[in-house]
Design a protein around this motif. Sequence first.
Motif, short mmCIF file in Angstrom:
data_model
loop_
_atom_site.label_atom_id
_atom_site.label_comp_id
_atom_site.label_asym_id
_atom_site.label_seq_id
_atom_site.Cartn_x
_atom_site.Cartn_y
_atom_site.Cartn_z
N ALA A 106 62.88 137.26 11.46
CA ALA A 106 63.83 136.23 11.89
C ALA A 106 65.10 136.87 12.47
O ALA A 106 65.63 136.39 13.47
CB ALA A 106 64.18 135.32 10.72
N SER A 107 65.54 137.96 11.86
CA SER A 107 66.80 138.56 12.30
C SER A 107 66.69 139.27 13.66
O SER A 107 67.68 139.38 14.36
CB SER A 107 67.33 139.53 11.25
N ASP A 109 64.55 138.24 16.07
CA ASP A 109 64.01 137.29 17.04
C ASP A 109 65.13 136.74 17.93
O ASP A 109 65.98 135.99 17.47
CB ASP A 109 63.29 136.14 16.31
N LYS A 110 65.10 137.12 19.18
CA LYS A 110 66.14 136.68 20.12
C LYS A 110 65.85 135.30 20.71
O LYS A 110 66.76 134.60 21.12
CB LYS A 110 66.27 137.69 21.28
N GLU A 111 64.58 134.92 20.78
CA GLU A 111 64.20 133.66 21.41
C GLU A 111 64.10 132.49 20.44
O GLU A 111 64.12 131.34 20.84
CB GLU A 111 62.88 133.82 22.16
N GLY A 112 63.93 132.78 19.16
CA GLY A 112 63.88 131.72 18.16
C GLY A 112 62.50 131.22 17.80
O GLY A 112 62.35 130.44 16.88
N ASN A 113 61.46 131.67 18.51
CA ASN A 113 60.10 131.18 18.22
C ASN A 113 59.60 131.66 16.86
O ASN A 113 59.04 130.88 16.09
CB ASN A 113 59.14 131.63 19.31
N LYS A 115 61.53 132.93 14.44
CA LYS A 115 62.50 132.49 13.44
C LYS A 115 62.11 131.13 12.88
O LYS A 115 62.15 130.91 11.67
CB LYS A 115 63.89 132.44 14.06
N ALA A 116 61.73 130.23 13.75
CA ALA A 116 61.33 128.89 13.31
C ALA A 116 60.06 128.95 12.46
O ALA A 116 59.95 128.25 11.46
CB ALA A 116 61.11 127.99 14.53
N ARG A 117 59.13 129.80 12.85
CA ARG A 117 57.87 129.91 12.12
C ARG A 117 58.09 130.52 10.74
O ARG A 117 57.53 130.05 9.76
CB ARG A 117 56.88 130.75 12.93
N ALA A 119 60.79 130.54 8.95
CA ALA A 119 61.64 129.72 8.08
C ALA A 119 60.79 128.94 7.09
O ALA A 119 61.13 128.87 5.90
CB ALA A 119 62.51 128.78 8.92
#
Length: 148
Positions: A106-107, A109-113, A115-117, A119
């Motif tokens: 998560a830390s 991940d620049k695009e957020g894809n 990070k969402a998974r 979480a």
Amino acid sequence: RALQLNPDQPQVLNYLGYSWVDQGVNLIPALDMIQKAVAAAPNDGYIIDSLGWAYYRLGRFDEAVQQLELAVQLRSTDPEINDHLGDAYWRAGRTLEAKFQWNIAASVDKEGNVKARVAKKLAEGLDAVEAAPERGPVAEGATAPTAN
């Protein structure tokens, strides 16, 4: 067609092999292709990740961890590879390390894809998201330890 033109090209072998692994189809031929790619490019973190993910999908979690740890050493800032290692740790019964690895994923991940998974994995564990469409199920007949 690309394999017909250049059957030993590691990027082509990896691309097709990983595509099959990610879809959960042709796992043994995919593993063979990826192993051939690793032999040709043993320091490519993306190809090593594919090998680890193939082992994961086949339920060979200890082998998956070994390869994915190497992939993370080679590509430490790739969120997908870190996420894969977290999943492998979880299935190998190493849940604390899994959560640590998902936090890293998560830390970075620049695009957020990713990070969402991760979480949801961090909140509920891998079992809650194992059958998500982007991952699919673990290979039929594979056993996974229950995480506490």
